[in-house]
Design an enzyme around this catalytic site. Structure first.
Site, PDB file in Angstrom:
ATOM      1  N   ARG A 571      -3.258   1.289  -1.953  1.00 25.13           N
ATOM      2  CA  ARG A 571      -2.543   0.121  -1.808  1.00 25.13           C
ATOM      3  C   ARG A 571      -2.421  -0.808  -2.951  1.00 25.13           C
ATOM      4  NH1 ARG A 571       1.408   1.236   1.395  1.00 25.13           N
ATOM      5  NH2 ARG A 571       1.861  -0.958   1.515  1.00 25.13           N
ATOM      6  N   VAL A 572      -1.271  -1.240  -3.454  1.00 23.57           N
ATOM      7  CA  VAL A 572      -1.469  -2.463  -4.350  1.00 23.57           C
ATOM      8  C   VAL A 572      -1.080  -3.776  -3.845  1.00 23.57           C
ATOM      9  CG1 VAL A 572      -0.425  -1.002  -6.231  1.00 23.57           C
ATOM     10  CG2 VAL A 572       1.305  -1.993  -4.778  1.00 23.57           C
ATOM     11  N   ASP A 573      -0.734  -3.826  -2.439  1.00 23.09           N
ATOM     12  CA  ASP A 573      -0.345  -5.040  -1.788  1.00 23.09           C
ATOM     13  C   ASP A 573      -1.626  -5.486  -0.879  1.00 23.09           C
ATOM     14  OD1 ASP A 573      -0.450  -3.402   0.367  1.00 23.09           O
ATOM     15  OD2 ASP A 573       1.684  -3.409   0.743  1.00 23.09           O
ATOM     16  N   ASP A 574      -1.350  -6.588  -0.040  1.00 24.92           N
ATOM     17  CA  ASP A 574      -2.427  -6.840   0.833  1.00 24.92           C
ATOM     18  C   ASP A 574      -2.719  -6.093   2.302  1.00 24.92           C
ATOM     19  OD1 ASP A 574      -3.210  -8.932  -0.966  1.00 24.92           O
ATOM     20  OD2 ASP A 574      -1.764 -10.193  -0.225  1.00 24.92           O
ATOM     21  N   VAL A 575      -2.744  -4.999   2.075  1.00 26.95           N
ATOM     22  CA  VAL A 575      -2.887  -3.901   3.217  1.00 26.95           C
ATOM     23  C   VAL A 575      -4.058  -2.939   2.979  1.00 26.95           C
ATOM     24  CG1 VAL A 575      -2.116  -2.021   4.834  1.00 26.95           C
ATOM     25  CG2 VAL A 575      -0.411  -3.877   4.029  1.00 26.95           C
TER      26      VAL A 575
END
Length: 703
Positions: A571-575
């Protein structure tokens, strides 16, 4: 076919990436003449070695060569309408065919609202296609479901004909209590046969099921009830997972109290008595609302008319973690999802009529929707459903089940592979496993060492591994090996499935050619794509289509190597991806901050030997509150209670303060480096409001 962007040079570029495998080393073009059994044990050290399917496997495979794959893939990209309508027309029942347009789409926010439609105007029913169509084709007496209890020695099975009868009885009951087409039904069941039965019964009458994983807390369940306002909640009194009894009905009761406070009252809670876990006399009960499944459902007729629906009518809602803390209701529709899940299942597992298929996923996740219930049954497959824990009563249980049912296709998560690998080879080798012919991996990238163990030991160096990359949002496999078609590289998801155009872009959204790393996006739609986030189309557009206009943004990073193989980097997001479960960092943070002694929290993901990623929480306490082991346990417990045990932090790191910019933004990049002890890679911290905080955090790292 209406499209947001005309076919152009980039399509040609993408085909070139895929065609690059035609020039692979070691004579990959003559793939059928190379034998994986010979090469199997030689893979121990080289990460990028090729693993070839055996000559015998390739000869019998549905896609036996790179040439056949390329031929089909090219057609699916150059003529998606022709490719998918051909499959939809020939392999499924439609009460009425769709209109002139097979697909209508806009994936570019600059050109208006995001819209994806496939087979609109086509009238069908996915339950009819899973059951009635297969029975009409002569599969009435074929085993549809083998059910294996948590306790060894207890099992059951249903033929396709028996399954249809059970589905119709429940469908008739739901109709009798007022459930109609388009109504939501919340399902909070463990892996009993009643779970796929419930999904199919809802689909038969056009109701929209929303299965909630029976490990979520009452608060999480209440959130989902309030969001989709179901006509009924379906659960069971309790379940045994390994040695533990989990009182599911108590969790539902608490959720219904919570949802009622928010204005959503539920009139009926249909409860299955799972006798092996808890007797009915020990179950808490609310007269007038709670109904025993066994007291009412078997009294209804075993035939039920089908509610014919449009291809674009909703099939199910599945809530997934978002980075804002509020779960997102991913909405899948009927026709495109049906065609896509069935087709991906067939080719990615090289499905044959004689196969016995076992996917270890729970139906509370997308994998259980697409590859326990719908994909396999649309193909008339025999499916194993296992109620319990994979290491109960010991770590040989999976292979015991494989031998018992002569499982030929085994699909599981890297977390389970790593866990069993750690427990030792003897649990595997004491069982035959000779029935296995295809293995599969889902949920997160599988590391090469676990891949090799799975391939060499579990599969005896003879079973290709379908290392699938896809998401709740995509409905089905997007990048996956096709067994028999090409050589694999341990840890790589390899090449795109038919009709899927993955592209790697840089920060500016420019497509990168050749060997590269960047953000993984998808160009153009595919039939299995989700159509919206329930009640929040704006969030749908903002999250998935606004970051890189013209593309679906997956939220994942990806590398493509010199041979065109894709490697997912996470993941590159906040997940955070824990054991294949996507958990929003914001959800965990808001749970922690709800603790009266927690002033602030920041959560990041770290590498975890078994789970892939672990949850690492930096916690700032209220002024004057001392650190203590009791408080640490209390913080973990509040997350367990609010979200579920699977979201519990692996590490609580006491933080007198958090590294923030002068504008107050938490620098998670620095927290990730501290959490993974990469202290020489902290980078420039001079822009922080209080750079000294970093040294304090490092000093407290192991306290």
């Amino acid at each position: 076919m209406a499209s947001s962007s005309p076919k152009n040079l980039t399509t040609t570029n993408h085909l070139r990436h895929v065609e690059s495998m035609a020039s692979l080393p070691s004579g990959a073009g003559k793939i059928s003449h190379l034998n994986a059994v010979i090469l199997g044990e030689a893979l121990a050290s080289e990460e990028n070695d090729f693993v070839f399917p055996s000559d015998a496997f390739s000869h019998q495979a549905l896609i036996p060569s790179p040439h056949k794959y390329l031929e089909m893939y090219k057609r699916s990209i150059e003529d998606p309408a022709g490719f998918w309508s051909g499959i939809a027309s020939s392999q499924f029942y439609w009460k009425q065919k769709w209109g002139d347009q097979v697909c209508s789409e806009n994936l570019d926010v600059r050109k208006g609202d995001i819209k994806i439609e496939w087979f609109k105007g086509g009238i069908t029913n996915i339950c009819y296609n899973c059951l009635d169509r297969n029975i009409d084709a002569g599969l009435a007496d074929k085993i549809a479901l083998y059910w294996e209890s948590n306790e060894p020695g207890f099992d059951a099975h249903l033929t396709y004909s028996q399954l249809l009868h059970r589905v119709c009885q429940l469908a008739n009951y739901l109709k009798s209590i007022g459930v109609r087409k388009g109504d939501a039904v919340i399902v909070y069941l463990p892996m009993l046969m009643e779970l796929p039965i419930t999904m199919l019964a809802c689909a038969r009458i056009g109701a929209v099921h929303s299965v909630v994983f029976a490990g979520f807390s009452s608060e999480s369940l209440a959130q989902r009830i309030v969001d989709c306002k179901p006509k009924v909640v379906i659960t069971c009194n309790a379940v045994r997972r390994g040695p533990k009894t989990i009182h599911l009905k108590d969790i539902v009761d608490a959720a219904l109290v919570e949802s009622a406070k928010n204005g959503i009252s539920i009139d009926v809670c249909l409860t299955y008595e799972n006798q092996s876990a808890l007797k009915r006399e020990s179950t808490k009960w609310q007269e007038g609302r709670d109904v025993w499944w066994e007291d009412v459902v078997p009294k209804y007729p075993t035939t039920c008319d089908v509610e014919w629906v449009d291809a674009e009518d909703p099939l199910f809602l599945l809530y997934t973690s978002g980075s804002t803390g509020k779960p997102k209701g991913v909405l899948h529709t009927t026709g495109g999802y049906m065609v896509y899940t069935a087709t991906t299942f067939k080719y990615a597992f090289d499905y044959k009529e004689s196969d016995v298929y076992w996917c270890t996923a729970d139906c509370g996740w997308i994998t259980g929707h697409s590859y326990v219930t719908y994909g396999p049954m649309l193909n008339g497959a025999t499916v194993v459903v296992y109620e319990g824990a994979p290491n109960y009563p010991d770590s040989g249980r999976c292979w015991d089940i494989v031998d018992k049912y002569k499982v030929t296709i085994f699909y599981t998560a890297p977390t389970l592979v790593r866990s069993l690998m750690r427990d030792g080879d003897e649990y595997v080798t004491r069982y035959s496993r000779k029935s296995l012919r295809v293995l599969g991996s889902v949920g997160e990238p599988i590391n090469p060492s676990a891949w090799r163990w799975f391939f060499n030991l579990v599969g005896g160096s003879r079973c290709p591994i379908s290392d699938t990359w896809w998401q709740t949002e995509t409905g089905g496999f997007m990048i996956t090996p096709l067994p028999g078609a090409w050589p694999q590289k341990p840890g790589s998801a390899t090449f795109p499935f038919f009709g899927v155009q993955p592209v790697i872009v840089d920060e500016k959204g420019t497509e990168i050619d050749g060997e590269c790393s960047g953000y993984l996006c998808v160009k153009g739609s595919w039939p299995g794509a989700f159509r919206t986030l329930y009640g929040d189309h704006e969030r749908y557009e903002t999250t998935y289509f606004r970051p890189f206009p013209g593309y679906y943004f997956t939220g994942d990073g990806c590398s493509r190597d010199k041979d065109g193989y894709h490697w997912l980097t996470g993941r590159v997001d906040d997940v955070i991806n824990v054991s294949g479960h996507r958990i929003g960092t914001a959800e965990v943070e808001s749970a922690l901050v709800s603790h009266p002694q927690c002033a602030e929290a920041a959560v990041v993901g770290v590498e975890h030997e078994v789970k892939g990623q672990g949850i690492y929480a930096f916690v700032t306490l209220v002024e004057g509150v001392p650190y203590s082991e009791e408080l640490r346990k209390s913080l973990i417990l509040i997350v367990r209670n609010q979200i579920g045990a699977f979201a519990a932090p692996d590490k609580i790191h006491w933080a007198p303060g958090l590294p923030k910019t002068r504008s107050g933004k938490i620098m998670r990049r620095i927290l990730r480096k501290i959490a993974s002890r990469q202290l020489d890679e902290l980078g420039d911290i001079s822009t922080l409001a209080e750079p000294g905080v970093v040294d304090q955090l490092i000093a407290l790292a192991d306290s």
